[in-house]
Design an enzyme around this catalytic site. Structure first.
Site, mmCIF file in Angstrom:
data_model
loop_
_atom_site.group_PDB
_atom_site.id
_atom_site.type_symbol
_atom_site.label_atom_id
_atom_site.label_comp_id
_atom_site.label_asym_id
_atom_site.label_seq_id
_atom_site.Cartn_x
_atom_site.Cartn_y
_atom_site.Cartn_z
ATOM 1 N N ARG A 102 7.193 -6.942 10.346
ATOM 2 C CA ARG A 102 7.110 -6.784 8.877
ATOM 3 C C ARG A 102 7.762 -8.014 8.266
ATOM 4 N NH1 ARG A 102 8.428 -1.627 5.119
ATOM 5 N NH2 ARG A 102 6.329 -1.221 5.912
ATOM 6 N N HIS A 129 -1.231 -4.538 4.436
ATOM 7 C CA HIS A 129 -0.524 -3.423 5.092
ATOM 8 C C HIS A 129 -1.563 -2.594 5.858
ATOM 9 C CE1 HIS A 129 2.563 -0.757 6.131
ATOM 10 N NE2 HIS A 129 2.870 -0.223 4.966
ATOM 11 N N GLN A 132 -0.919 1.145 7.261
ATOM 12 C CA GLN A 132 -0.903 2.168 6.213
ATOM 13 C C GLN A 132 -2.323 2.487 5.749
ATOM 14 O OE1 GLN A 132 1.981 3.804 4.706
ATOM 15 N NE2 GLN A 132 0.290 5.113 4.065
ATOM 16 N N ASP A 224 0.436 2.662 -5.941
ATOM 17 C CA ASP A 224 1.582 2.075 -5.225
ATOM 18 C C ASP A 224 2.530 1.523 -6.285
ATOM 19 O OD1 ASP A 224 3.250 1.001 -3.271
ATOM 20 O OD2 ASP A 224 1.947 -0.693 -2.802
ATOM 21 N N CYS A 264 1.404 5.331 -0.576
ATOM 22 C CA CYS A 264 1.948 4.919 0.723
ATOM 23 C C CYS A 264 3.425 5.277 0.870
ATOM 24 C CB CYS A 264 1.748 3.419 0.909
ATOM 25 S SG CYS A 264 2.458 2.426 -0.421
ATOM 26 N N ARG A 292 0.987 8.231 9.927
ATOM 27 C CA ARG A 292 1.372 6.897 10.407
ATOM 28 C C ARG A 292 1.685 6.970 11.904
ATOM 29 N NH1 ARG A 292 3.516 3.070 6.860
ATOM 30 N NH2 ARG A 292 3.561 1.743 8.689
HETATM 31 N N1 CP Z 1 4.699 3.093 3.602
HETATM 32 C C1 CP Z 1 5.566 2.345 4.314
HETATM 33 O O1 CP Z 1 5.187 1.380 4.993
HETATM 34 O O2 CP Z 1 6.852 2.761 4.227
HETATM 35 P P1 CP Z 1 8.171 2.003 4.753
HETATM 36 O O3 CP Z 1 8.368 0.806 3.820
HETATM 37 O O4 CP Z 1 9.258 3.019 4.621
HETATM 38 O O5 CP Z 1 7.951 1.546 6.157
HETATM 39 N N1 NVA Z 2 3.460 -2.633 -1.898
HETATM 40 C C1 NVA Z 2 4.653 -2.082 -1.307
HETATM 41 C C2 NVA Z 2 4.313 -1.240 -0.124
HETATM 42 C C3 NVA Z 2 5.491 -0.611 0.568
HETATM 43 C C4 NVA Z 2 5.120 0.231 1.749
HETATM 44 C C5 NVA Z 2 5.586 -3.212 -0.894
HETATM 45 O O1 NVA Z 2 5.116 -4.203 -0.344
HETATM 46 O O2 NVA Z 2 6.782 -3.110 -1.175
#
Ligand code: CP
Ligand code: NVA
Length: 307
Positions: A102, A129, A132, A224, A264, A292
């Site tokens: 990530r 992502h 997700q 989101d 998400c 997930r």
């Molecule tokens: N939706 C998601 O990826 O959540 P986290 O940021 O908690 O991993």
């Molecule tokens: N768009 C959000 C998604 C988190 C799972 C972010 O990148 O923070």
């Protein structure tokens, strides 16, 4: 057959996605059958950003498949002190059987994938992502018993989530509508790629500034956060710019009578979604979160075990 890595849904075929969903459904129904699928295998999990769902679902998933996961905060490993991404990828490949990352820059995951000899899975970047979005289409298939010709409407920021949902639609035969305020449209390259994918698949991709137009007849209404990770300084400006963009029961009433609400998570109730929607009868947010685990176990077993 999936490629070495899972970086973007754009790289997958519809058959790849269907195979992942079939395996995820089997793993969800009969988890005991897969207890040794990744026996002795290790996943390195690199995090430059916070996470609850991704961190815990990948970690639990590896344990449930008979393997192990190592959490690597970028603050603690040498990557955070300037060790090249390529060297990190090559070194980790000597120890582990897969890398999940990530990151802020999407290019970091691309570089990891290029230089690692083991599979690399994108656990969210500023651009995409995929885990997700795949999970959300899997959840949609569970809720409606099919995917073909259904419609997903995304309302909000043209961000990583919007991009991966745009890429996922054509691979799942789902029509996608994206509504954003002016100035918050999805990335131009992602849009061009997704338009080409949609044309090939025969699915619709609508980009609009009208949330009402997007939601019309939709089976899924998705939103989101207005400010993603890394955009914290923009939060006050975004709250102003997104005024009126909250997903409410009134907006949901324009969707298909059987429509479900997706997010998400984490969610900001009172901003992008009203609490009555987020916690209401149409919300499937915790099913998405649970799935997930199942979908990622299918991804891990496919890439790391060639199951
Ligand atoms: N939706 C998601 O990826 O959540 P986290 O940021 O908690 O991993
Ligand atoms: N768009 C959000 C998604 C988190 C799972 C972010 O990148 O923070």
């Amino acid at each position: 057959m999936l490629q070495k890595d899972l970086v973007s849904i754009h790289d997958l075929t519809a058959a790849d996605v269907a195979a992942l969903f079939a395996l995820a459904a089997r793993m969800k129904a009969r988890p005991a059958e897969f207890r040794t699928a990744l026996s002795g295998k290790v996943l390195a999990m690199i995090f430059e950003k916070s996470s609850t769902r991704t961190r815990v679902s990948f970690g639990a998933g590896m344990t449930q498949l008979g393997g192990a996961a190592q959490f690597l905060s970028s603050r603690d490993i040498q990557l955070g002190r300037g060790e090249p991404i390529a060297d990190t990828a090559r070194v980790l490949s000597r120890y582990v059987n897969g890398i999940m990352a990530r990151t802020f820059a999407h290019d970091t995951v691309l570089q990891l994938a290029r230089h690692a000899t083991v599979p690399v899975v994108n656990g969210l970047t500023d651009l995409l992502h995929p885990c997700q979005a795949l999970t959300d289409y899997f959840t949609m298939s569970e809720k409606f018993g099919k995917l073909a010709s259904l419609k997903l409407a995304y309302v909000g920021d043209g961000n990583n989530m919007a991009h991966s949902l745009m890429y996922g639609g054509p691979k799942c035969s789902v029509h996608v509508a994206i509504a954003t305020p002016e100035g918050y449209e999805p990335d131009a390259t992602v849009t061009a790629n997704a338009r080409a994918d949609a044309a090939m698949a025969g699915t619709a991709l609508l980009l609009t500034h009208s949330k009402e137009e997007a939601v019309e007849g939709a089976h899924v209404v998705y939103t989101d956060v207005w400010a993603s990770m890394g955009q914290e300084a923009e939060q006050p400006k975004r709250v102003r710019d997104f005024a009126g963009w909250t997903v409410t029961n009134e907006l949901l009433a324009r969707a298909h009578p059987d429509a479900v609400f997706m997010h998400c998570l984490p969610a900001h109730r009172g901003e992008e979604v009203a609490a009555e929607v987020c916690d209401g009868p149409r919300s499937v947010i915790f099913d998405e979160a649970e799935n997930r685990l199942h979908v990622q176990k299918a991804i891990l077993a496919t890439l790391m075990g060639r199951l």
